[in-house]
Scaffold this active site. Structure first.
Site, short mmCIF file in Angstrom:
data_model
loop_
_atom_site.label_atom_id
_atom_site.label_comp_id
_atom_site.label_asym_id
_atom_site.label_seq_id
_atom_site.Cartn_x
_atom_site.Cartn_y
_atom_site.Cartn_z
N THR A 1 0.82 -1.22 0.00
CA THR A 1 0.00 0.00 0.00
C THR A 1 0.85 1.27 0.00
O THR A 1 0.46 2.29 -0.56
CB THR A 1 -0.92 -0.01 1.24
OG1 THR A 1 -1.84 -1.08 1.10
CG2 THR A 1 -1.67 1.28 1.43
N ASP B 1 1.30 -6.44 -4.39
CA ASP B 1 0.51 -6.47 -3.17
C ASP B 1 1.06 -7.67 -2.40
O ASP B 1 1.25 -8.73 -2.97
CB ASP B 1 -0.97 -6.69 -3.50
CG ASP B 1 -1.86 -6.61 -2.27
OD1 ASP B 1 -2.75 -5.74 -2.25
OD2 ASP B 1 -1.68 -7.43 -1.33
N SER B 2 1.32 -7.53 -1.11
CA SER B 2 2.03 -8.61 -0.41
C SER B 2 1.24 -9.90 -0.34
O SER B 2 1.80 -10.96 -0.08
CB SER B 2 2.47 -8.15 0.98
OG SER B 2 1.38 -8.06 1.85
N SER B 3 -0.07 -9.85 -0.60
CA SER B 3 -0.85 -11.10 -0.66
C SER B 3 -0.36 -11.97 -1.81
O SER B 3 -0.60 -13.18 -1.82
CB SER B 3 -2.34 -10.79 -0.88
OG SER B 3 -2.76 -9.84 0.04
N THR C 1 1.59 -4.75 4.06
CA THR C 1 1.44 -5.16 5.47
C THR C 1 0.80 -6.54 5.63
O THR C 1 0.97 -7.19 6.66
CB THR C 1 0.57 -4.13 6.24
OG1 THR C 1 -0.69 -4.01 5.60
CG2 THR C 1 1.25 -2.79 6.31
N1 ASN Z 1 -2.83 -5.26 0.63
C1 ASN Z 1 -1.70 -4.44 1.03
C2 ASN Z 1 -0.46 -5.30 0.94
O1 ASN Z 1 -0.24 -6.14 1.78
C3 ASN Z 1 -1.95 -3.92 2.43
C4 ASN Z 1 -0.94 -2.89 2.90
O2 ASN Z 1 0.18 -2.84 2.47
N2 ASN Z 1 -1.32 -2.06 3.85
O3 ASN Z 1 0.29 -5.18 0.01
#
Ligand code: ASN
Length: 368
Positions: free
Chosen positions: A19, A89-91, A121
């Site tokens: 993000t 996106d870390s997912s 995150t």
């Molecule tokens: N979906 C985002 C990620 O993990 C969430 C974030 O970074 N706040 O890439």
């Protein structure tokens, strides 16, 4: 004792996505945006000062990427941002992305005083945990951070998280993988994401903070690993992908458990109830676990509670040890899963691997 030094410090920033650098697309949803983050950083005088920079960059080849903040007129940090392509996106991150990060740290280890990893995150706690196992005898700080609101937005938490991470990585001797977020410095393999919407998104349920950011930066020497300059960095990239995690729940069936434990699965984290209990009267479930252990699957017991450890207080917990299930003590699920992936990738006997799972390797568990 970790101390702030008064000299030029060099930090390498690996920007993987998240993000922190996202923008909304035409459908109004956040996606990573390439080639925007560095530009934005350069617009903050406290993160980049072109005039001061020009004094130092002569002879340095990557001048486009060198940016310099001055911190309280005391320390100067020269840093380089290496933006990954694609930003994720870390997912969407996997073991291969962990490997890429550690290989970059290995390649540039001698050139920088510390490292910052910009990361989404959602799976940040998994990556921070994995990096801690993949980097053995680390003598420099690797600080993982990100933000809940993109840097391009008015209320963003990105700039503070980034700035604090640069200072910890550049100015303090912290030989660990850490998470710096919302003014807290936490041990990477003790960290969990506990809020999807608070700016204080992370906590460290079973271990105290390594430092805090207030009017002053404070680090807690008793909580931080000790520097040992006689050791050199060893990097491990053979991580097993055949690891799984299953949380027990009242309607679980033997078939569900079989599905998780069948080949090629080599290791499973069982998130048990409370202090490490499983339904001891469910012979069907116990039999599936016994069969898996006979096939040399490593099964590790972790509590599904947000905080605490596993032990054999109850008959329902004692039975796990009797079956050959490894107690994971107070490891987070993120630490347990990534440690299992690391341990299974080592060329060791099954007995040695099981022993490592219950041993404290990088400060990830408390042995009583
Ligand atoms: N979906 C985002 C990620 O993990 C969430 C974030 O970074 N706040 O890439």
């Amino acid at each position: 004792m970790p101390s702030c030094v008064e000299e030029i410090r060099k930090v390498l920033v690996l920007y993987t996505g998240g993000t922190i650098g996202m923008v909304k697309n035409d459908d109004g949803v956040y996606i990573p945006a390439s080639n925007r983050f560095i530009q934005k950083i350069k617009s903050y005088p406290e993160l980049h000062n072109e005039q001061v920079l020009s004094k130092y960059i002569e002879g340095i080849p990557e001048e486009d990427y060198l940016i310099m903040p001055q911190i309280h007129n005391r320390n100067t940090i020269l840093y380089t941002i290496k933006e990954y392509n694609p930003l994720l996106d870390s997912s969407n991150m996997s073991v291969d992305d962990w490997v890429r990060i550690v290989k970059d740290i290995e390649s540039f280890y001698d050139y920088y005083d510390g490292f910052v990893i910009l990361h989404g995150t959602d799976t940040l706690a998994y990556t921070a945990s994995a990096l801690s196992f993949m980097l053995e005898d680390l003598q420099k700080a690797v600080i993982v951070t990100g933000s809940q609101i993109p840097i391009f937005e008015v209320r963003s938490d990105a700039k503070d998280n980034f700035l604090s991470s640069l200072i910890f990585a550049g100015c303090y001797k912290i030989p660990e993988v850490c998470v710096c977020f919302a003014n807290q410095l936490l041990r990477g393999n003790r960290t969990v994401k506990f809020s999807s919407c608070n700016l204080e998104a992370f906590n460290s349920p079973n271990y105290g903070p390594l430092g805090i950011v207030g009017i002053n930066f404070e680090v807690y020497p008793n909580n931080i690993a000790k520097i040992n300059n006689t050791k050199t960095l060893k990097v491990y990239t053979e991580m097993s992908k055949n690891v799984a995690m299953i949380q027990l729940f009242p309607t679980i069936s033997a078939d569900m458990l079989i599905a998780f434990l069948k080949p090629p699965t080599m290791g499973v984290i069982i998130e048990s109830y409370g202090i490490g209990n499983i339904p001891s009267k469910r012979a069907d479930l116990l039999d599936v676990l016994v069969q898996a252990i006979k096939r040399d699957v490593i099964v590790v017991n972790i509590t599904q509670c947000c905080q605490g450890t596993v032990d054999s207080t109850y008959e329902t917990g004692k039975i796990l040890e009797q079956l050959g299930i490894i107690p994971g003590h107070d490891m987070t699920v993120e630490a347990a899963l990534s440690k299992l992936s690391y341990v299974l990738g080592l060329s060791l006997s099954l007995t040695a691997k099981k022993q490592l799972m219950k041993t404290n390797l990088r400060g990830e568990l408390t042995q009583h």
